[in-house]
Design an enzyme around this catalytic site. Sequence first.
Site, PDB file in Angstrom:
ATOM      1  N   LYS A 139       0.907  -1.192   0.047  1.00  0.00           N
ATOM      2  CA  LYS A 139      -0.009   0.052  -0.100  1.00  0.00           C
ATOM      3  C   LYS A 139       0.918   1.185   0.126  1.00  0.00           C
ATOM      4  CE  LYS A 139      -3.859  -1.868   2.140  1.00  0.00           C
ATOM      5  NZ  LYS A 139      -4.838  -1.708   3.374  1.00  0.00           N
ATOM      6  N   HIS A 142       1.817   6.894   3.247  1.00  0.00           N
ATOM      7  CA  HIS A 142       1.214   7.999   3.113  1.00  0.00           C
ATOM      8  C   HIS A 142       2.031   9.231   4.308  1.00  0.00           C
ATOM      9  CE1 HIS A 142      -1.011   6.874   6.593  1.00  0.00           C
ATOM     10  NE2 HIS A 142      -1.464   6.132   5.818  1.00  0.00           N
ATOM     11  N   HIS A 145       2.307   8.037   7.732  1.00  0.00           N
ATOM     12  CA  HIS A 145       3.560   7.188   7.821  1.00  0.00           C
ATOM     13  C   HIS A 145       4.796   8.014   8.102  1.00  0.00           C
ATOM     14  CE1 HIS A 145       0.864   3.866   5.976  1.00  0.00           C
ATOM     15  NE2 HIS A 145       1.030   3.332   7.327  1.00  0.00           N
TER      16      HIS A 145
HETATM   17  N1  LIG Z   1       0.140  -1.444  16.568  1.00  0.00           N
HETATM   18  C1  LIG Z   1      -0.381  -0.818  15.480  1.00  0.00           C
HETATM   19  N2  LIG Z   1      -1.638  -0.964  15.409  1.00  0.00           N
HETATM   20  N3  LIG Z   1       0.379   0.106  15.183  1.00  0.00           N
HETATM   21  C2  LIG Z   1      -0.084   1.013  13.895  1.00  0.00           C
HETATM   22  C3  LIG Z   1       0.003   0.203  12.675  1.00  0.00           C
HETATM   23  C4  LIG Z   1      -0.469   1.144  11.535  1.00  0.00           C
HETATM   24  C5  LIG Z   1      -0.964   0.339  10.282  1.00  0.00           C
HETATM   25  N4  LIG Z   1      -0.047  -0.620   9.644  1.00  0.00           N
HETATM   26  C6  LIG Z   1      -1.451   1.632   9.189  1.00  0.00           C
HETATM   27  O1  LIG Z   1      -0.800   1.827   8.525  1.00  0.00           O
HETATM   28  O2  LIG Z   1      -2.531   2.150   9.658  1.00  0.00           O
END
Ligand SMILES: NC(=[NH2+])NCCC[C@H](N)C(=O)O
Length: 579
Positions: A139, A142, A145
């Site tokens: 993905k 963004h 991130h």
């Molecule tokens: N432990 C967690 N949920 N951390 C955040 C993860 C964020 C998730 N991969 C996203 O892009 O939205």
Amino acid sequence: MACFFRRRIAAKLGKTLRHSEEVFIPAVTAVPVMKKQQTADFKLSISTLRVNGILPSSGDIQLQTENLACTLKQDSVVEEISAGRGVINFKVNRKFLAQKLLEPFGKGEDDKFGLNSELFLSLKRGTTLVEYSSPNIAKKFHAGHLRSTVIGNFIANLKQSLGNNVIRMNYLGDWGMQFGLLGAGFGQFGCLEKLKQNPLQHLFEVYVQVNKEAEHSEDIKQAAREFFRQLEQHESQAVSLWKQFREITVREYQRVYQRLGIHFDVYSGESFHQDQAQEVLQQLQSRGLLKTSEKGTGVVDLSLDGDMSNVCTVLRSDGTTLYITRDIAAAINRKEMYNFDEMIYVTDKSQENHFSQLFQILLSMGHSWAQRCRHVSFGLVQGMKTRTGEVVFLEDVLDEARARMLHNMSQSSTTKTMDNPEDTAEKVGISALIIQDFRGPLQSDYKFDWDQMLQAQGDTGVFLQYTHARLCSLIKRNEGVEAATFDPSLLHEQTSVSILQHLLRYDEVLYQSAQDLQPKHLINFLLKLCHLIASAHRELPVKGSPQDVAQARLRLFSGARSVLANGMRILGIAPVAKM
Ligand SMILES: NC(=[NH2+])NCCC[C@H](N)C(=O)O
């Protein structure tokens, strides 16, 4: 350093008010440098003493202030004591001020400046796990991130500087139905050659294509479900393709993070916890916490009255687990593996509810350590674009920052003398991104603006770097002049004193940032330091001054340079020596 004076004043107060000096330490703070002729260096807040119960909280506060100010005796270090409005002001001996603050810089202890402060004794030290960045495979990377990446890195750096053992973790979005689609789609649209050449790009393309296809094709949806089933059941062919996606993605991200000067100790991910998520469901079940909703899903009731008015879904009706289920399992597993004292998650504010539910569920399962888990959330970024359009990959932003900075630098003559102008442009460009991001409260949204963040003047990362490089060149030009000793009484001009007064605040500012995990305190401190240094450059020439004056000034400049560099590194910025 600042502690020396704070302790001195606290001891005086302790003696007069018959208390241990420790209680006064937090009430004595360095006075922020505002106006040109500032005499007081420290102040004591009387209301803090009233709140602490050290002074009676009834009666006229001003009278109390004046009485106390009169009773305190000055000495050779604390030269002046006077009452202000609800505060007592202290002026310390100027020679001592310069000597104590600039001493460590002659002993090669530049990196430690301010870090052994007694202010940090009240902060609990131990193991801190910081989870940040956490992109999703295939993905888009963004703006959220990017923010998580730089904010998390800052928090990890800060915690580490203050003496914690820090574990830096990246929790990849590497599981879920999207891998069914990706797996199914790869057979149709994928190409191993392209995957090797440009992995992130190619996975993203395949993912976009297969999603489009899935909109009107039942077949592909069916294939996706089938692929994901194979994955969940650890069937080797599916797993091996998935593994390839993951490994190649991690390798690619590592390369890009390196450009940011960021590394992770652990690349975990949702996939690690799918089996444990099943165990979590069993534990919830045996504790009587797992309920079945009308829709046939498994939920945990988080409502206060137990009337199912606020539930969190942890199990789909088809028996598969969700993002939150894996997060519950991941948290428990991390506690077992790392036995952290605190855990910090960094994501945008849209996940606030997710984390509050996560912590509540962990607590209800009897994991009291969930009280020491914290979600640091941040606002949205609008308009993060590059010349070629929307940002899809982290690398696009970094390339653009470098290109723009290189263009700005091409006007300067110093650039022509650089061995590697691209590298400098990269570092300065990244500082600009970081400072733009950190300037306000993290919770606020902000508008991404290339031109503004890259300005050489104004409160930007470029300005920090420029100041640092200018100090480096001043020090280099005067190699041989600086000496192991210096005469602190030669730093008596207000311009020098202001810098010294400002340095007194460094540990307080770190303390503040450690409390609320907001970088803005440190940024404001460093920007102000740069402004003070700019005045010093104008008013305190080194060249042409008598040798002893030149030496004293150089000591001041190199102390300021070290603190600037230390602060920048905590923020995640690599200081450049030339620009
Ligand atoms: N432990 C967690 N949920 N951390 C955040 C993860 C964020 C998730 N991969 C996203 O892009 O939205």
